[in-house]
Design a protein around this motif. Sequence first.
Motif, mmCIF file in Angstrom:
data_model
loop_
_atom_site.group_PDB
_atom_site.id
_atom_site.type_symbol
_atom_site.label_atom_id
_atom_site.label_comp_id
_atom_site.label_asym_id
_atom_site.label_seq_id
_atom_site.Cartn_x
_atom_site.Cartn_y
_atom_site.Cartn_z
ATOM 1 N N VAL A 41 0.859 -1.193 0.000
ATOM 2 C CA VAL A 41 0.000 0.000 0.000
ATOM 3 C C VAL A 41 0.896 1.244 0.000
ATOM 4 N N SER A 42 0.479 2.283 -0.765
ATOM 5 C CA SER A 42 1.331 3.472 -0.850
ATOM 6 C C SER A 42 1.459 4.145 0.516
ATOM 7 N N ASN A 43 2.548 4.876 0.680
ATOM 8 C CA ASN A 43 2.805 5.494 1.976
ATOM 9 C C ASN A 43 1.687 6.444 2.384
ATOM 10 N N SER A 44 1.174 7.250 1.443
ATOM 11 C CA SER A 44 0.179 8.246 1.856
ATOM 12 C C SER A 44 -1.129 7.581 2.296
ATOM 13 N N VAL A 45 -1.576 6.557 1.538
ATOM 14 C CA VAL A 45 -2.822 5.891 1.940
ATOM 15 C C VAL A 45 -2.615 5.144 3.261
ATOM 16 N N ALA A 46 -1.480 4.448 3.376
ATOM 17 C CA ALA A 46 -1.246 3.689 4.609
ATOM 18 C C ALA A 46 -1.217 4.616 5.815
ATOM 19 N N SER A 47 -0.478 5.733 5.708
ATOM 20 C CA SER A 47 -0.357 6.546 6.915
ATOM 21 C C SER A 47 -1.677 7.221 7.270
#
Length: 412
Positions: A282-288
């Motif tokens: 999962v991309s960093n922005s969605v995950a965070s």
Amino acid sequence: MVRFWFTIPLWQRVIGALVLGTLTGLFWGPDAESIKWIGDFFIKSVKMLVVPLIFFSLVSGVAAIGDLRKLGAVGGRAMLLFVVTGQIAVWLGLALGSFFKPGQGIDASAIELGITPEPNRTTAVDMILSMVPESPVKVMADAQVLPLIVFAMLMGIGILMAGKEGEPAAKVFDSGSVVMQKVTMIVMELTPFGVFALMAWVAGTLGQDALIALAKLVVLNYVGCLLIIFVLYSAMIHFLAKLPVHDFFRGIIDAMAVSYSTASSNATLPVTMRCTERNLGVSNSVASFVVSLGATINMNGTAMYLGLATLFGAQVFGVHLSWGDYFLISILSTLGAVGAAGIPGAGLIMMALVFGAVGVPLETIAFVAGVDRIMDMMRTVTNVSGDAAVATTVAVMTNEIDREEMISADDI
Ligand code: ASP
């Protein structure tokens, strides 16, 4: 001696206290009531944390999104999944509670009832109105969770809108939320003592029937959580995200283990984030964004438990519930799960919100508190797995996932 005490992991101390407390109560009998105050002290200390924790962690969570537009695209989908799965979870808890009736057949006359709340049969309009804080300070003083959440969300949005000028405020809330997590750790050290005293009181004053009822509640809590994890989340990953279910669970195994031993979504947050990014792609922005918001507001294990525990309390004290009450419980349990901070015991405190609305005596809280920790551990695994499942599904929907990464993560 003191050093030795701290070398034992907290959860093991808690389970030891549970067993010792139960045995002490069985031998000591009704006089074990004399140490109940230690349990009350513990419950009060956890209550103390609720307002500052929710306030700091929610404001800093919303501010962490960083961008109002992202709030719409990713946030909308995530919220929809949070709400739908939350509702399924509560109704599962209600179904388990009404089918297996864990609280039936206990003689609760030994429990001294304080002031049992009159069921406040609110209309939908009342409920909407009650979500608007007339005065944020009063809301905090009265520990009213829902208007507090509304206010915290608005503060977070305000920080985002303020851009550069809002950054110092965001830092204050970030730091406040870390500080509150440390305070939580201090309070959690009281758990073994609280659990010991409460179990001695329950076993001593209410006897074996009560212990059997609590054991049933624990088993149902585990069954409900396992169904949510392995049926609901598997279906979400298989049908909505169209990914291999086996790889999903393999990817989050670390987060599951940490959440079970810490009973805290917040404490597990860094591990959940790492698992969703590194193992699931999962991309960093969605995950965070999704995982950190989810750690505060997406708690399906807690939602299921609130439904189940309300029926348990109603059965123990012979409170009749109508269909209308069931709907009220389903809404309030979902909201209570949203309001519960990601710390051990938060679900226990949220019971007051649901019980008060349908007239279930608040004494149920002290009654179940002794076994809460073992249930909490499983609720937290459910909550954390749900955050990862929603983050993965939203990432697939918004094309923010690297499938290669997920499939090739063979060094997990
Ligand atoms: N301990 C849970 C969590 O952190 C909340 C609860 O008590 O249900 O997710």
